[in-house]
Write an enzyme that holds these catalytic residues in place. Structure first.
Site, PDB file in Angstrom:
ATOM      1  N   ARG A 122       0.678  -0.957  -0.139  1.00 54.57           N
ATOM      2  CA  ARG A 122       0.145   0.037   0.483  1.00 54.57           C
ATOM      3  C   ARG A 122       1.066   1.297  -0.123  1.00 54.57           C
ATOM      4  O   ARG A 122       1.261   2.028  -1.058  1.00 54.57           O
ATOM      5  CB  ARG A 122      -1.181  -0.135   0.884  1.00 54.57           C
ATOM      6  CG  ARG A 122      -2.210   0.609   1.129  1.00 54.57           C
ATOM      7  CD  ARG A 122      -1.494   2.529   1.675  1.00 54.57           C
ATOM      8  NE  ARG A 122      -1.355   2.417   2.610  1.00 54.57           N
ATOM      9  CZ  ARG A 122      -0.902   4.211   3.098  1.00 54.57           C
ATOM     10  NH1 ARG A 122      -0.896   4.534   2.703  1.00 54.57           N
ATOM     11  NH2 ARG A 122      -0.002   3.627   4.786  1.00 54.57           N
ATOM     12  N   ASP A 123       1.172   1.730   1.073  1.00 54.60           N
ATOM     13  CA  ASP A 123       2.132   3.323   0.952  1.00 54.60           C
ATOM     14  C   ASP A 123       3.654   2.493   0.365  1.00 54.60           C
ATOM     15  O   ASP A 123       3.973   3.623  -0.436  1.00 54.60           O
ATOM     16  CB  ASP A 123       2.928   2.746   2.260  1.00 54.60           C
ATOM     17  CG  ASP A 123       2.810   4.449   2.991  1.00 54.60           C
ATOM     18  OD1 ASP A 123       3.507   4.909   2.054  1.00 54.60           O
ATOM     19  OD2 ASP A 123       2.736   4.894   3.820  1.00 54.60           O
ATOM     20  N   HIS A 155       4.771   5.204  12.481  1.00 51.99           N
ATOM     21  CA  HIS A 155       4.318   4.637  11.682  1.00 51.99           C
ATOM     22  C   HIS A 155       5.516   5.694  10.535  1.00 51.99           C
ATOM     23  O   HIS A 155       5.988   6.972  10.666  1.00 51.99           O
ATOM     24  CB  HIS A 155       3.331   4.917  10.340  1.00 51.99           C
ATOM     25  CG  HIS A 155       3.104   4.989   8.920  1.00 51.99           C
ATOM     26  ND1 HIS A 155       2.124   4.184   8.617  1.00 51.99           N
ATOM     27  CD2 HIS A 155       3.330   6.181   8.184  1.00 51.99           C
ATOM     28  CE1 HIS A 155       1.875   4.458   7.228  1.00 51.99           C
ATOM     29  NE2 HIS A 155       3.263   5.680   6.784  1.00 51.99           N
ATOM     30  N   HIS A 164       8.480   7.390   8.475  1.00 52.77           N
ATOM     31  CA  HIS A 164       8.658   7.460   6.911  1.00 52.77           C
ATOM     32  C   HIS A 164      10.852   7.870   7.529  1.00 52.77           C
ATOM     33  O   HIS A 164      10.478   8.537   8.238  1.00 52.77           O
ATOM     34  CB  HIS A 164       8.376   8.517   6.041  1.00 52.77           C
ATOM     35  CG  HIS A 164       6.874   8.238   5.646  1.00 52.77           C
ATOM     36  ND1 HIS A 164       6.826   7.306   4.267  1.00 52.77           N
ATOM     37  CD2 HIS A 164       6.546   8.071   5.677  1.00 52.77           C
ATOM     38  CE1 HIS A 164       6.045   7.390   3.834  1.00 52.77           C
ATOM     39  NE2 HIS A 164       4.752   6.939   4.934  1.00 52.77           N
ATOM     40  N   CYS A 195       3.696   9.332   0.648  1.00 54.06           N
ATOM     41  CA  CYS A 195       2.599  10.019   0.192  1.00 54.06           C
ATOM     42  C   CYS A 195       2.322  10.233  -1.461  1.00 54.06           C
ATOM     43  O   CYS A 195       2.660  11.819  -0.856  1.00 54.06           O
ATOM     44  CB  CYS A 195       1.880   9.873   1.452  1.00 54.06           C
ATOM     45  SG  CYS A 195      -0.104  11.121   0.681  1.00 54.06           S
ATOM     46  N   ASN A 225       8.960   4.541   4.019  1.00 56.24           N
ATOM     47  CA  ASN A 225       8.196   3.931   4.870  1.00 56.24           C
ATOM     48  C   ASN A 225       9.782   3.196   5.596  1.00 56.24           C
ATOM     49  O   ASN A 225      11.361   3.371   4.530  1.00 56.24           O
ATOM     50  CB  ASN A 225       7.952   3.087   5.153  1.00 56.24           C
ATOM     51  CG  ASN A 225       6.642   3.277   4.374  1.00 56.24           C
ATOM     52  OD1 ASN A 225       5.081   3.327   3.930  1.00 56.24           O
ATOM     53  ND2 ASN A 225       6.235   3.842   5.796  1.00 56.24           N
TER      54      ASN A 225
HETATM   55  P1  HMG Z   1     -13.264  13.956  -3.998  1.00 55.79           P
HETATM   56  O1  HMG Z   1     -12.803  14.155  -5.224  1.00 55.79           O
HETATM   57  O2  HMG Z   1     -13.040  15.141  -2.634  1.00 55.79           O
HETATM   58  O3  HMG Z   1     -14.748  12.612  -3.512  1.00 55.79           O
HETATM   59  O4  HMG Z   1     -11.744  12.731  -3.229  1.00 55.79           O
HETATM   60  P2  HMG Z   1     -16.129  13.319  -4.614  1.00 55.79           P
HETATM   61  O5  HMG Z   1     -16.685  12.572  -2.961  1.00 55.79           O
HETATM   62  O6  HMG Z   1     -16.735  14.751  -4.368  1.00 55.79           O
HETATM   63  O7  HMG Z   1     -16.230  12.673  -5.319  1.00 55.79           O
HETATM   64  C1  HMG Z   1     -15.876  12.417  -6.929  1.00 55.79           C
HETATM   65  C2  HMG Z   1     -15.991  11.356  -7.454  1.00 55.79           C
HETATM   66  O8  HMG Z   1     -14.216  10.032  -6.914  1.00 55.79           O
HETATM   67  C3  HMG Z   1     -17.166  10.429  -7.676  1.00 55.79           C
HETATM   68  O9  HMG Z   1     -16.990   9.544  -8.914  1.00 55.79           O
HETATM   69  C4  HMG Z   1     -17.232   9.436  -6.901  1.00 55.79           C
HETATM   70  O10 HMG Z   1     -17.438   8.248  -7.088  1.00 55.79           O
HETATM   71  C5  HMG Z   1     -15.571   8.980  -6.903  1.00 55.79           C
HETATM   72  P3  HMG Z   1     -17.358  10.694 -10.323  1.00 55.79           P
HETATM   73  O11 HMG Z   1     -19.027  10.837 -10.388  1.00 55.79           O
HETATM   74  O12 HMG Z   1     -16.314  11.543 -10.714  1.00 55.79           O
HETATM   75  O13 HMG Z   1     -17.285   9.660 -11.230  1.00 55.79           O
HETATM   76  N1  HMG Z   1     -15.086   8.577  -5.227  1.00 55.79           N
HETATM   77  C6  HMG Z   1     -14.251   7.116  -5.623  1.00 55.79           C
HETATM   78  N2  HMG Z   1     -14.101   6.245  -6.361  1.00 55.79           N
HETATM   79  C7  HMG Z   1     -13.244   5.465  -5.662  1.00 55.79           C
HETATM   80  N3  HMG Z   1     -13.107   5.394  -4.353  1.00 55.79           N
HETATM   81  C8  HMG Z   1     -13.428   5.815  -3.145  1.00 55.79           C
HETATM   82  C9  HMG Z   1     -14.011   6.733  -3.906  1.00 55.79           C
HETATM   83  N4  HMG Z   1     -14.751   8.252  -3.312  1.00 55.79           N
HETATM   84  C10 HMG Z   1     -15.259   9.151  -4.192  1.00 55.79           C
HETATM   85  N5  HMG Z   1     -12.896   5.965  -1.902  1.00 55.79           N
HETATM   86  C11 HMG Z   1     -11.122  11.442  -1.487  1.00 55.79           C
HETATM   87  C12 HMG Z   1     -12.756  12.828  -1.820  1.00 55.79           C
HETATM   88  C13 HMG Z   1     -11.630  10.927  -0.444  1.00 55.79           C
HETATM   89  C14 HMG Z   1     -12.026  10.735  -2.150  1.00 55.79           C
HETATM   90  C15 HMG Z   1      -9.826  11.269  -2.610  1.00 55.79           C
HETATM   91  O14 HMG Z   1      -9.346  12.353  -1.909  1.00 55.79           O
HETATM   92  C16 HMG Z   1      -8.474  10.438  -2.476  1.00 55.79           C
HETATM   93  O15 HMG Z   1      -9.357   9.200  -2.818  1.00 55.79           O
HETATM   94  N6  HMG Z   1      -7.766  10.681  -1.857  1.00 55.79           N
HETATM   95  C17 HMG Z   1      -6.534   9.807  -1.483  1.00 55.79           C
HETATM   96  C18 HMG Z   1      -5.525   9.538  -1.255  1.00 55.79           C
HETATM   97  C19 HMG Z   1      -4.259   8.973  -0.874  1.00 55.79           C
HETATM   98  O16 HMG Z   1      -4.723   7.489  -1.048  1.00 55.79           O
HETATM   99  N7  HMG Z   1      -3.154   9.466   0.074  1.00 55.79           N
HETATM  100  C20 HMG Z   1      -2.603   7.978  -0.182  1.00 55.79           C
HETATM  101  C21 HMG Z   1      -2.796   7.854   1.688  1.00 55.79           C
HETATM  102  S1  HMG Z   1      -2.922   8.678   3.335  1.00 55.79           S
HETATM  103  C22 HMG Z   1      -0.855   8.188   3.751  1.00 55.79           C
HETATM  104  O17 HMG Z   1      -0.469   7.697   2.281  1.00 55.79           O
HETATM  105  C23 HMG Z   1      -0.771   8.805   4.237  1.00 55.79           C
HETATM  106  C24 HMG Z   1      -0.709   7.190   5.864  1.00 55.79           C
HETATM  107  O18 HMG Z   1       0.412   5.636   5.236  1.00 55.79           O
HETATM  108  C25 HMG Z   1       0.513   7.633   7.354  1.00 55.79           C
HETATM  109  C26 HMG Z   1       1.595   8.654   7.260  1.00 55.79           C
HETATM  110  O19 HMG Z   1       2.359   8.132   6.455  1.00 55.79           O
HETATM  111  O20 HMG Z   1       1.502   9.754   7.664  1.00 55.79           O
HETATM  112  C27 HMG Z   1      -1.809   6.686   6.086  1.00 55.79           C
HETATM  113 MG    MG Z   2       2.460   6.416   4.997  1.00 53.87          MG
END
Ligand code: HMG
Ligand code: MG
Length: 308
Positions: A31-32, A222, A224, A255, A264
């Protein structure tokens, strides 16, 4: 000093310190580790990678994210990957879920554990999940309620606990507030994300003190490893009683919404360091190397773990 000698010098300081006897490592590689890779890895290769990791002795392997593929294209095959991996009986395969849409997709393929991911920084919350911290907590609450109705375990993340790429310093009190909310809504564990690797042993100590109101056994770290400080930071966390550490095989990760990507801490480095201190991890180093060689070969990447 070489990286090995530098690490050994850090570890040496903890030889006679009271540390946990066992540490659970939550593997982040699929994932990450992969989410920030620009070249899309084929689903069948992700499946092979996860199956190799399943043979290593991890109790948990974070498998994929049910996020928008417009936001994170690499995770666009979450349902396929989750469906096709071998599910080892004693391994949990958590997935990231940001909202009800993601949860519904995860439920369809039989996911048993999810992680909701919030932040202690407003700017990062906006960039990463397109909403404020307060709105994200409302969304997570809906996700948690539905997940619990379906018998799903929920882990929580707080990102930017040591600093934010957009806001700079983050006050530990803000981390405590978000952590509190995640526990209140029903997360069984909260993982503290040093998203960009700006943590130091001093900052880690301050954070642990600011979180002393929580059951330390329910906190994970967690880190990095941008500045080679993840292990010294982990050691401080362990000294405070933390027993769960997130890491990625060969130091993959980052991320896409955290500015300059940084991996990480490498699982091999964590396992080697803990072994050196006599702390049990249950990880088979030969099988870990097989998983690591496979993914590094595929991505044409150098393994940046420290081995001794
Ligand atoms: P948005 O654009 O605000 O979503 O994104 P929305 O609700 O306005 O919907 C827009 C479109 O997205 C719609 O489709 C929805 O159906 C679709 P359309 O009508 O345009 O065809 N949609 C989705 N499709 C699939 N799966 C979903 C989903 N939700 C809406 N779940 C959203 C908001 C949260 C979806 C977006 O910002 C997003 O996906 N962000 C994820 C970012 C991410 O994954 N970042 C990395 C992980 S975090 C990290 O790495 C940190 C961590 O490791 C800890 C650390 O290191 O600190 C965990
Ligand atoms: Mg992370």
């Amino acid at each position: 000093m070489s990286r090995v000698n530098n690490l050994l010098a850090q570890l040496q300081k903890y030889k006679n310190t009271s540390l946990p006897k066992k540490v659970k490592i939550v593997e982040m590689g699929p994932r990450d580790g992969l989410q920030n890779e620009k070249t899309i890895v084929q689903s069948e290769d992700k499946v092979k990678f996860i199956n190799l990791l399943s043979k290593c002795g991890f109790q948990a392997i974070e498998t994929t994210s049910f996020v928008s593929k417009k936001w994170v294209p690499q995770m666009g095959d979450a349902s396929e990957v989750y469906s096709k991996i071998d599910k080892f009986p004693n391994v949990s395969y958590p997935v990231l879920v940001p909202n009800i849409i993601g949860l519904d997709q995860a439920l369809k393929v039989g996911v048993k554990e999810i992680a909701v991911f919030g932040a202690a920084s407003e700017a990062f919350s906006q960039k990463n999940i397109n909403c404020s911290i307060a709105d994200s907590l409302k969304r997570f609450n809906d996700v948690v309620i539905k997940a619990q109705q379906n018998g799903i375990k929920i882990r929580g993340y707080v990102s930017c606990v040591m600093g934010c790429p957009y806001e700079g310093d983050i006050h530990p009190q803000k981390v405590a507030e978000v952590t509190q909310k995640l526990f209140e809504m029903g997360c069984y564990e909260v993982s503290l994300g040093d998203t960009i690797g700006v943590g130091t042993p001093e900052k880690t100590k301050n954070l642990m003190q600011a979180l002393s109101q929580f059951d330390i056994k329910k906190l994970a770290v967690h880190f990095h490893d941008t500045y080679d400080r993840a292990i010294p930071n982990i050691l401080v966390a362990l000294e405070h009683g933390v027993e769960v550490v997130d890491s990625s095989v060969s130091g993959l990760g980052g991320c896409p919404y955290a500015g300059k990507p940084s991996g990480n801490v490498a699982t091999e480095t964590v396992v080697n360091s803990l072994n050196y201190l006599g702390i049990e991890t249950g990880i088979d180093r030969e099988n870990l190397k097989k998983a690591s060689d496979f993914i590094c070969g595929l991505l044409n990447r150098q393994n940046i773990s420290i081995n001794f």
